[in-house]
Design a protein around this motif. Structure first.
Motif: not given
Length: 361
Positions: A329-335, A340-345, A295-296
């Protein structure tokens, strides 16, 4: 001196008046469904018993975590679904994890609808919860199935706990799990006294069991803190809740630091869990996969660094999210901290590739 005393009394009276005014506002807002975020903010500081009591009294509350993830209920559901799937010839992916693992597997199934999933999970579940589920679910796996053991870096310190209620103060889901002690180089499982929602509810009528449970938490759970469990009468005060929340956050942070410094042997226990997981799965005809979710939080233990020697020694297949997306990279996480779904993909695609490389049983 008299002036100072008078001033102090006046200040305390004003604070008390303000406190009661806020309490009145919160009571009105809660009963009328207003100011939801403000009400939740002050609810975060309520004592753990206070939160559990409110959940008991309000079972339909949207944020109620009382009846989630009790292991006995999960295993009963698993047994029921296992009995019903006997005609299914396909291998089943049986996972033991948390929402992070579930999200990856659901994304994989979205890409490949032929996958059959049987997911067992709990909110922010630590490895002792997921490993215990894997152990307890042994009768509900078949030859050829794929067993997935999920480990979440932000929950690793929960290895030293028996319930989320002690270390997830703001959302203290009461479900329980064992603590694993190292005894002569092997894992020794210490079960909690409370293992179901019904047993939890009965504590208010069984003072001797309540006392024994409290003593066990105090002795076995490094996060247990009297300041978050006691003085429930202070819950009436919004100001006291803010103070309690501050103490709780500081305490959890300190215990996590103690654990990183060796108060609990996380690395050795994780390595033994992974080894035992792979050995047990293979002995029972399943194919093991370990899923490491980094995790982040940069203070989390590096799961891959801990597990890689075991992976290499015993040739254990694994998916480590850190190898596919840099958690810095915080850009890959939801609040809420999930990917994020695209990262899970991305992770799902890597998992699909891993499945294709698993040896056939």
């Amino acid at each position: 001196m008299k002036k100072t005393f008078t001033m102090l009394v006046s200040i305390l009276a004003m604070i008390s008046l303000l406190d009661q005014s806020v309490m009145g506002l919160l009571s009105w807002a809660e009963s009328n469904g207003k100011l939801g975020s403000l009400v939740r903010y002050f609810e975060y500081g309520r004592s753990v018993p206070g939160k559990l009591a409110k959940w008991e009294d309000n079972p339909d509350n949207l944020y109620n975590l009382y009846d989630l993830a009790w292991r006995g209920e999960i295993i009963d559901a698993s047994t029921h679904s296992f009995d019903a799937e006997q005609e299914n010839p396909r291998p089943v992916i049986r996972s033991y994890g948390m929402s992070f693992v579930d999200n990856i597997l659901l994304a994989a199934k979205e890409d490949n609808p032929d996958l059959t999933l049987d997911m067992h999970s709990g909110p922010s579940a630590p490895p002792n919860f997921t490993f215990a589920l894997f152990q307890d679910d042994i009768a509900n796996r078949r030859d050829g199935d794929i067993a997935v053991f999920g480990i979440l870096s932000s929950s690793v310190s929960g290895l030293a706990a028996m319930s989320n209620r002690t270390w997830a103060f703001e959302q203290p889901a009461p479900f329980t799990y064992p603590v694993y002690h190292l005894v002569d180089g092997a894992l020794h499982r210490m079960e909690p006294l409370i293992n179901s929602g019904d047993a939890e509810r009965s504590l208010r009528y069984r003072p001797f069991v309540f006392d024994a449970w409290t003593e066990q938490l105090s002795n076995e759970d490094q996060f247990y803190f009297s300041a978050t469990f006691g003085a429930t009468w202070l819950d009436f005060s919004p100001f006291a809740r803010l103070v309690r929340r501050s103490f709780a956050q500081a305490h959890v942070t300190q215990v996590q630091e103690n654990i990183r410094n060796g108060s609990y042997p996380c690395e050795e226990v994780l390595q033994l869990m992974i080894t035992d997981f792979a050995r047990t799965a293979r002995q029972n005809g399943q194919r093991p996969v370990v899923m490491l979710i980094q995790s982040r939080d940069p203070d989390d233990l590096d799961l891959l660094e801990i597990a890689k020697p075991v992976f290499e020694k015993f040739d254990i297949p694994y998916l480590a999210t850190a190898e596919h997306f840099d958690p810095r990279y915080a850009s890959g996480f939801l609040a809420d901290g999930h990917y994020k779904p695209e990262v899970d993909k991305q992770f799902a695609a890597a998992f699909a590739e891993l499945l294709g490389s698993l040896p056939a049983n």
